[in-house]
Each structure stands twice: as C-alpha cells, then as structure tokens.
Write a protein that holds these residues in place. Structure first.
Motif, PDB file in Angstrom:
ATOM      1  N   ARG A  98      -0.412  -5.891   0.687  1.00 24.26           N
ATOM      2  CA  ARG A  98      -0.507  -4.623  -0.030  1.00 24.26           C
ATOM      3  C   ARG A  98      -1.181  -4.800  -1.388  1.00 24.26           C
ATOM      4  NH1 ARG A  98       2.367  -0.813  -3.296  1.00 24.26           N
ATOM      5  NH2 ARG A  98       1.601   1.256  -2.673  1.00 24.26           N
ATOM      6  N   PRO A 111      -0.466   3.100   1.223  1.00 16.84           N
ATOM      7  CA  PRO A 111       0.914   3.375   1.679  1.00 16.84           C
ATOM      8  C   PRO A 111       1.888   2.360   1.106  1.00 16.84           C
ATOM      9  CG  PRO A 111      -0.606   3.357   3.536  1.00 16.84           C
ATOM     10  CD  PRO A 111      -1.387   2.897   2.354  1.00 16.84           C
ATOM     11  N   LEU A 113       5.405  -0.016   0.844  1.00 19.46           N
ATOM     12  CA  LEU A 113       6.273  -0.799   1.711  1.00 19.46           C
ATOM     13  C   LEU A 113       7.695  -0.256   1.610  1.00 19.46           C
ATOM     14  CD1 LEU A 113       5.053  -4.417   0.897  1.00 19.46           C
ATOM     15  CD2 LEU A 113       4.849  -3.221   3.083  1.00 19.46           C
ATOM     16  N   PHE A 145       4.195   1.263   7.719  1.00 19.77           N
ATOM     17  CA  PHE A 145       3.165   0.804   6.800  1.00 19.77           C
ATOM     18  C   PHE A 145       1.918   0.349   7.560  1.00 19.77           C
ATOM     19  CE2 PHE A 145       1.188  -1.199   3.274  1.00 19.77           C
ATOM     20  CZ  PHE A 145       0.764  -2.456   3.677  1.00 19.77           C
ATOM     21  N   ARG A 148       0.058   3.230   9.162  1.00 17.83           N
ATOM     22  CA  ARG A 148      -0.670   4.065   8.211  1.00 17.83           C
ATOM     23  C   ARG A 148      -1.985   3.398   7.796  1.00 17.83           C
ATOM     24  NH1 ARG A 148       1.928   8.631   6.960  1.00 17.83           N
ATOM     25  NH2 ARG A 148       4.143   8.654   6.448  1.00 17.83           N
ATOM     26  N   GLU A 290       9.901   7.037   1.273  1.00 18.17           N
ATOM     27  CA  GLU A 290       8.498   6.654   1.428  1.00 18.17           C
ATOM     28  C   GLU A 290       7.624   7.472   0.485  1.00 18.17           C
ATOM     29  OE1 GLU A 290       6.537   7.549   5.051  1.00 18.17           O
ATOM     30  OE2 GLU A 290       5.174   5.841   4.891  1.00 18.17           O
TER      31      GLU A 290
END
Lengths: 434, 517
Positions: A98, A111, A113, A145, A148, A290
C-alpha cells in the motif's frame, strides 16, 4: 463489481456495478484499453494461519499469514477446475504494497487496509489481534483491498501489484528496488509539513473539507454503534436469567410446570441469539470503518494537490525573483534589496568580470527555473486532472457501497426483529399452556 | 328455616329427614342467613362459636359451623350467566379539601342478590375505605384468605401520588381486589362488604365498628400466641414450603424484570444518540442524503417502540408481580393462624387427658358410634370451589382421646345430586346433634369446640388454597403471555419501520456519468 466479490462467495445478493461504466473511465486512463485485472483473474484471500518465526534480534514472534489464491477467470467461466496459484503473505507485506501504491500514484484514492489493531470495540469484542473473529474479519478486509486495487483502472496494471499476487519470494526486494522508499519518506514529510498555499484548486479544497467531515462522522458513528451494541448485548443476556428462574419455579408447580420449563428454554435461546446477531453487525461496522480510512486516503490526494501547487508557486516565485535580479544586474537599477547589493555598497563595486559571472549564473538558474516551473505546472495539471477524475470515481463508488451497506444493515435489523418475534411467540405459546 | 337456626335444631330434638330441606329447594333460603355476621348483635346460641380473642366466627361459612348446617351453594357459572354480583372500580377523581388532597374511585355494583336492597349501586370510595374493608374482612373471616391491597404507603418524594400512571396502577389493583372478594363464595356475603358497596355514607357506618378497634390488639396477640404446635398436618406443611420457595422465585423474577427495564433504558439512551449521527451525516451528503435520513428515522421509530415497551412493563408487569408477594404474605398469615388454632386445640387436649385420669367414673359411652368424615367438592367448569362439610363425630370407646365427655347420636342423610353441566357434584350432608335417648346430652366441651375450630379452619383454608392456586395459575398465565405479547409488538413495530425504508434505500438516483471526466 468490487462489491460483488467483496463479501464471501456465498453472498452474492448485491446489485451489480456497471462494468460498462468502469470501461468508459478506463479507456481515458490507460492506453491498453483491455479490462482491469479483476476481469481476467479471480482473487481471493482464502485462509489465515498462525506462524512463529524469528525476528531480527533472535526473538520469537507469532504472526498470522494469509493465503492469496488466484485463478484465471476464463478457466473458471468455462467450468474447468483449475488449481489456483497460491502464496502466503503477512499483514506487513500488505502495508508495504500500500505504501508503494500511495507513493507511486499520488493522485489516486488508494483503498485502505483493515485496521492494524482493533478499535471501536464494545466490551465483549476482543481487542486481541490473535482472536479468531478479528483474524477472520481482517481476512475479509484484505480481500476487499486486493479486489479494489485489482478493479482500479490504473492500479490494476501495476507490475509490483501483479508480482505481489503471483510471486512469493523476492517480492520485497523488487519493491525496494523501485526506490519508492526515498519518495515515501519525503512524501510523508511534505504531507505533514505546514505550508501556506495561495491558489489551490477550489474543488480540491471542498473535497478536503468533505474528507474531514466524513472522517469525523464515521468515527462518531462507529463509537455510537459500539455503545448501542454493548447495551443491546446486556438486554438480551439478562433474559437468560428468566430461563433459570422459570426452571426452578417449575419444579414446585404441578400443572404450570411444563409450560414454565419450556418457556424458560426459549428465554435461554433468546439470550444466546444476540451473539450471532452482533457478530454479523460487525461486518456493517467494518464497511463503515473502511470509509473512515478511505476518508484519510481522499484527504491525502487533496494534500498532495496542495503540495504540488505550493511547489509550483514556490518555483514560480523563485523564477520571478531571479529574473528580477538579472534585470537589476543588467540595468544597474536596484529595485529590491539584496545582500549582494548591501555588500557592494559596503565593500565597493564588483568588477565587470564578477558581474559577468554572476549574470551567467543567474541565466543558468533562470533556465533551470523555467524548466522547473514547466515541470511543476505539468505535474500540477496532471495531478489535478487525474486526481479529480479519480475522486469522482471514488465518490460514485462510495455512494454505491454505502447505500448497499445501509441496505444490508436494514436487512440485518429485520432479521433480528423476525428472530425476536419467533422466540417470543414460542415463549407465549408455552405460557398459554401453563 | 332450619338452616338459619342450627342450635335450635340441636336442642329441639332430632329432626326427621322429611323436615330437612331438599338441597335444591333450599337455594334461596340458604342465602338469607349468610351476610348476617352480625355478631355484635349476638345471634342466638352462637356465642360459643367464637375465637379466643372474642371475635365471633362467621357462621355463614359452610364448614365453619359445628352445628352441622346443611348448606348448598350452587356454583355460579364463570361465564357470568349465573353470577349474581358484579363489581367495578373506575373513574378516579381528585378531591381537594383544606386538610388534604386525595383520590376517590367510583365503585359500581350490579347484583341480583337479595342481601342487597337495590340491584345497582354507585358509590365513591377512597383508598382508606378499601383498607378499612380489608381489615374488617380479616377480622371477621380469620379462617379465609383475604386478597391483598396495593401498597398503602408511597414515598412522597419518590412517587407522584397523583400521576396518571400511579393512579391507574392503583385503580387496577383495587378493582382486582374487589373482584376477588366478590368472587369468593364466603367473603362476598360478608356484611361489611355489602355496606362498602352500598352505603352512601361509609364513615357513619365505620364509627359503629369503633368498638372493635380494641379487639384489634387482641387479634394481634392471637396471632402471636404462645401455643406450640406439635404436629402440622403434611398438607399444610407442604403449603408453607411451597409459599417460601414461591416467594423466593417471585422475588427473583421481580429483580430480573427490573434489571431488564434498566438495561433497556440504557439501550434507549444510546439509541437516541445513535440515530441523530445519521442525520448529521445526511447534512453534507448528496445522493446519500435520503438513505441516511431514512436510517435515522428508523432508529428513532425503534427507540419510540422501545420506550413504550419499557413503560408498559413498568406499569403493568411489576405491580401485579408485587401484588402476588402481598398475597403470599396474606396466605402465610392465615397458615400461621391455623397453626395456632391447632396448637391451642392440642394443648387443651393434653390438659383434658390429664384431667380425665383424675376423674372418678368415666361417663358411660354409647355403644353406637359412627365416625363420619365427608368432604364435598363442588366443582366449577373453570376451577374448583371445593366445599367442605366435615363431620367428625365421636368415635366409640376405642379411641378415648377423641371422645371426651359427651355422647352424640347421629343421623345421617346423604343426597347426591346429579350434576348440572357446569356443576359436577353436590352432596349435602346433614348431620344433627340429637339427644341420645339413653344418655343425656352434654354441651360440647371446650376441647370439642377447639377441635371443631381446627377442622373448620382446615376446611376453609384448603378451599381457599385450591381457589388461590387456580387463580394464581390464571393470573400468571395472563401476566406472562402479556409480557410475551408486548415484546412481540415491539419487534413488529421495529420490523415494520425497517421494512418501510428498504424501497427508499434501493431507489437509486440516475448516476450522472457525463460528469465523470
């Protein structure tokens, strides 16, 4: 699309997102107008396992690894049973991925985690990272995740991402090789620094304001919901006491005994039913969570814009000042205060050679400066353009996802009510037979 | 008529069977003597039938007369078709006077009983009056279980005595009290009850009974008398045990119900904070505004439904539970009194046995003796009103401890009535004391009277116990199904609320695709 695959395979009751919509936005972004990775591949985070290993300083640690399975969609669609490719990853590797994405795609709302530690817990919920329920919810979050990212028009084409899914060993080295770490550090510093930007894009400022509000409200909502869950748990559990006392009471009754005893059992069942109800509700909480974290990602994009804009403004200012200096040197008219001017006054005029040298330097700097400004302008424009586009995409995704979350929540509440009616009706029948 | 003057029967010689009224034909006349508790006026020959403290025994009770009444009571059908006394408590009103403020309730009566002068009455009574009535009933019917009244004292600071909820809760309890008395085959014929229902000026009547106030002290003494009980019959011991456990369980249920109410209230508090968060959120969203408002509204509706549930439980469930605790206390008191009567009898028995040994010549004992114990159950379709007529006659020589100084001749007539659909069996036994031709009759001794008292008490108590058990079963069935119903209603309201917003949530606005780039 991401939504449909986000829940466990069993639950496919969500309305289908428009694939066509993805495609149209997609074609403007990526030269390779083929579909996103998710179209070509099925991705799941299938399992979680505990491992023990040695940390750097010879200490034992226990951690959880997650199994990522991938399969080409074509095979699945044709009904072939193909063994999936699989590899294990731990949470820290997801974090690494990420961070890489954040740095590499600053104009994308990346997105989030699932949370590192359990927060917004109500008393019965474990805050322990090793707790099986927590691990399970995290597994779902990690899958979300990946899905996405895999369905994003830009990020899904990233090679590092692909390697993450396919190649277990050596992935970390590949990531570090991209040199993103350096950028990551400077990015972090810059984002946290305070600076005054003069002309930010108005839309971005509104978005930033929105992200702040979204963050605040979702956090508020999660706290309030946790408190509600806590209280609801208490209400249900106290009813279990009826079970015990009815049982004891039935022992001294003749005709009333049977009815009381059975009713007591239903009260016990009622009290026990809350565990499943609240476990299911945690999924709703996770969906809200989220978006709490998404708000942060959104904010980061806006901040990045501010940063770009600021750098552009700084570069422009710098250029302007240099040009001014050149003018002064050339014409001898001092319009602005400069240190050089001061020392000249104090220590005497410089020689023509010196002046010549300085002028040359300035010219070089100006050329550089112009180049910088050009770059910065391009960067800024690029960022604004792409960023705005992704934020629109994000906005629509958010509206879809949250709407769906609310629908699911409503269904959950209805299911809870139906269970309650069922149980109390059962008890009522027993009472009427007393 | 024969039933009204039992003593006359005894002294005037054995009556032939033909003169004894046929049970059915005696229906109307049977009722006449009943409300006449009139012990202050001293009815004939019944002075002996009084409890140690001097308060007379109500001779209208079918089994309470040692003079062997024949008494028949055709049971009333619970459907009310043959019930002849209806009482209601309603219409609470506040009265403000210079001295005090209080609430009165309207007590309405409809009846066909001849004991009442009019078929309908409507009077106003306050709590004090109900309290007075209850005390009077306890005094005059010590062998019976008197239904409880709602709590007398309320902490003025804590509870608003004039709030609607409090007054309504009290009204319901008072209504229940009067209905229970009205349904009781013995208590409903009590004179004080009659006056309570019919008198315009109750206070004037109350003043008459002031003389009895002094007896109150004695009755207290009576209950805490010093006789020690030797052997409690198993069934009464079992009753005592049952009541102890039952009280415990009721206490537990009360605590649980209170706890649930508390938890629900706290849950409600959180819900009321939770809902508005969705509203706030709706404030800065575009297409999500309606769904968010919808959810907020739903949560608010559920909160409202929960509020109603909690209030209902507080107002309807808890008071009835607590009233039963009071009922149990009454029952325990009656059990204690019974114990004392029995203890007294046992003590006297012992004393007499002692004395008997000192006597010179034992009185001649008749050779013809019959021991006859008859219990009569008259069953209603919905429960039992057992009716006991117990006759214990001295047994012959073989059991000297029972037969002491007296002889009795017995004539027994038993007629069995075939049941009317709602009535199972009625048996009437009439036994009369008669002069034994061989041996002169001696008046019933102290011990015999005690024995009588014990048996009457036992009979009354058993009858009341069975009735009470039956009513208890119905009451709790009603109470608990009511609780279940309220919870079902709560969930149904919530379900409806959530169902109603599903279409709202699913209704998506047209997404404006053109603006994405």
């Amino acid at each position: 699309m991401a939504d449909a695959q986000r829940e466990d395979a069993a639950e496919t009751d969500t309305p289908n997102a428009n694939d066509a919509q993805e495609k149209t936005t997609n074609s403007t972004m990526v030269e390779d107008s083929s579909t996103t990775l998710l179209k070509r591949m099925e991705i799941t985070v299938a399992e979680a396992e505990k491992r023990t290993g040695k940390k750097a300083v010879n200490m034992q640690e226990t951690y959880t690894v997650y199994l990522i399975e991938t399969r080409p969609s074509s095979a699945v669609n044709e009904g072939q049973s193909v063994a999936p490719d699989a590899l294990w990853r731990r949470y820290s590797e997801f974090e690494l991925l990420r961070n890489y994405l954040l740095v590499t795609y600053p104009f994308i709302v990346v997105p989030p985690l699932p949370e590192k530690r359990a927060e917004f817990v109500w008393h019965k919920l474990s805050a322990d990272n090793m707790d099986p329920d927590f691990v399970e919810r995290r597994r779902v979050g990690l899958e979300t995740f990946l899905l996405r990212v895999a369905s994003h028009p830009v990020m899904s084409n990233d090679k590092i991402f692909y390697h993450f899914l396919m190649q277990e060993r050596g992935w970390k080295e590949v990531v570090y090789d991209t040199g993103f770490q350096a950028k990551a550090d400077s990015r972090l510093r810059a984002l946290n620094a305070t600076f005054r930007v003069k002309n930010p894009d108005k839309r971005f400022m509104e978005m930033k304001h929105y992200s702040d509000e979204l963050q605040s409200i979702t956090s508020q909502l999660l706290r309030a919901r946790a408190r509600v869950a806590d209280r609801l748990y208490g209400v249900y559990k106290v009813h279990g006491n009826y079970g015990r006392v009815f049982s004891e009471w039935s022992a001294i009754e003749k005709e009333m005994g049977d009815g009381l005893q059975s009713a007591g059992h239903h009260m016990d069942a009622y009290a026990a039913s809350i565990d499943d109800i609240l476990e299911e509700e945690e999924h709703y909480a996770d969906q809200i969570k989220e978006y709490l974290f998404f708000a942060e990602a959104l904010r980061a994009v806006c901040r990045k814009h501010e940063l770009s804009q600021y750098e552009l403004e700084t570069a422009s200012l710098d250029l302007t000042s240099k040009k001014l200096q050149r003018e002064e040197l050339a014409t001898g008219i001092v319009r602005t205060f400069s240190f050089k001017g001061m020392t000249t006054k104090l220590f005497g005029q410089e020689t023509a050679d010196q002046r010549e040298a300085r002028l040359k330097l300035l010219e070089e700097q100006i050329v550089e400066g112009e180049e910088t400004v050009r770059e910065k302008t391009a960067e800024c424009e690029e960022h604004v353009h792409s960023g705005w586009e992704d934020m629109q995409r994000f906005k629509e995704q958010k509206d879809r996802d949250l709407r769906e979350a609310f629908i699911n929540y409503a269904y959950m509440q209805m299911s809870m009510c139906k269970k309650g009616i069922q149980m109390w009706s059962n008890a009522k029948e027993c009472f009427s037979k007393m | 008529m024969s039933a009204s003057t039992p003593k006359t029967l005894c002294t005037s010689g054995q009556q032939s069977i033909q003169d004894i009224c046929h049970p059915l034909s005696a229906e109307e006349s049977v009722r006449t003597p009943s409300p006449d508790v009139g012990n202050t006026t001293g009815s004939i020959g019944e002075k002996d039938l009084s409890l140690p403290n001097g308060t007379p025994v109500d001779t209208s009770s079918p089994a309470s007369s040692s003079s062997l009444l024949n008494r028949l009571q055709l049971d009333d059908d619970l459907d009310g078709e043959t019930r002849d006394l209806f009482v209601t408590v309603d219409d609470p009103k506040k009265h403000v006077s210079t001295m005090e403020t209080y609430i009165t309730y309207r007590v309405s009566t409809k009846t066909t009983r001849v004991e009442f002068d009019l078929p309908e009455y409507s009077v106003r009574r306050r709590y004090q009056d109900f309290d007075w009535l209850r005390i009077k009933l306890e005094e005059t019917q010590p062998t019976h279980l008197i239904p409880p009244l709602p709590e007398k004292f309320v902490m003025k600071g804590v509870v608003d005595r004039f709030s609607e909820e409090f007054v309504e809760t009290r009204r319901k309890a008072l209504d229940k009290f009067l209905k229970r008395v009205a349904d009781h085959p013995v208590l409903s014929f009590n004179e004080h009850f009659n006056v309570f229902l019919s008198a315009k000026d109750l206070n004037a009547y109350k003043k008459q009974g002031l003389a009895l106030l002094t007896k109150m002290g004695e009755s207290v003494k009576y209950v805490t008398g010093s006789y020690k009980l030797r052997g409690r019959p198993l069934e009464f011991a079992a009753m005592g045990d049952y009541l102890d456990v039952f009280t415990q369980k009721l206490g537990t249920i009360d605590r649980i119900a209170q706890r649930i109410i508390k938890e629900q209230s706290e849950y409600l508090v959180e819900l009321r904070e939770y809902g508005p968060v969705y509203s706030s959120w709706a404030g800065f969203e575009g297409p999500l505004q309606e769904p968010l408002e919808g959810v907020a509204g739903c949560v608010a509706n559920c909160a409202g439904a929960l509020d109603e549930l909690t209030e209902d439980m507080s107002d309807d469930f808890l008071p009835v539970l607590r009233e039963y605790v009071l009922y149990i206390e009454s029952m325990k008191t009656v059990l204690k009194k019974r114990d004392h009567v029995q203890a007294e009898y046992e003590a006297k028995l012992e004393a007499v046995a002692f004395r008997k040994e000192e006597r010179t010549a034992p009185s001649p004992v008749p050779s013809v003796c019959v021991c006859l114990c008859v219990s009569v159950h008259v069953q209603k379709s919905h429960g039992q009103w057992p009716l006991f007529v117990r006759v214990c006659v001295c047994v012959g020589v073989a059991v000297p401890s029972v037969c002491v100084g007296g002889c009795v001749c017995v004539s027994v007539c038993v007629c069995v009535q075939v049941a009317v659909p709602s009535v199972c069996v009625c048996v009437c036994v009439c036994v009369c004391h008669a002069e034994c031709p061989l041996y002169p009759q001696q008046p019933p001794t102290d011990v015999e009277k005690c024995q009588d008292r014990v048996e009457c008490f036992n009979a009354d108590l058993k009858a009341d116990w069975d009735r009470w058990q039956n009513n208890k079963r119905q009451d709790f069935r009603q109470l608990l199904t009511g609780m279940a119903d309220r919870n079902i209603q709560y969930y149904e309201k919530c379900l409806a609320a959530w169902e109603s917003i599903i279409p709202l949530l699913q209704d998506r606005p047209e997404s404006t695709k053109t603006e994405t780039s």
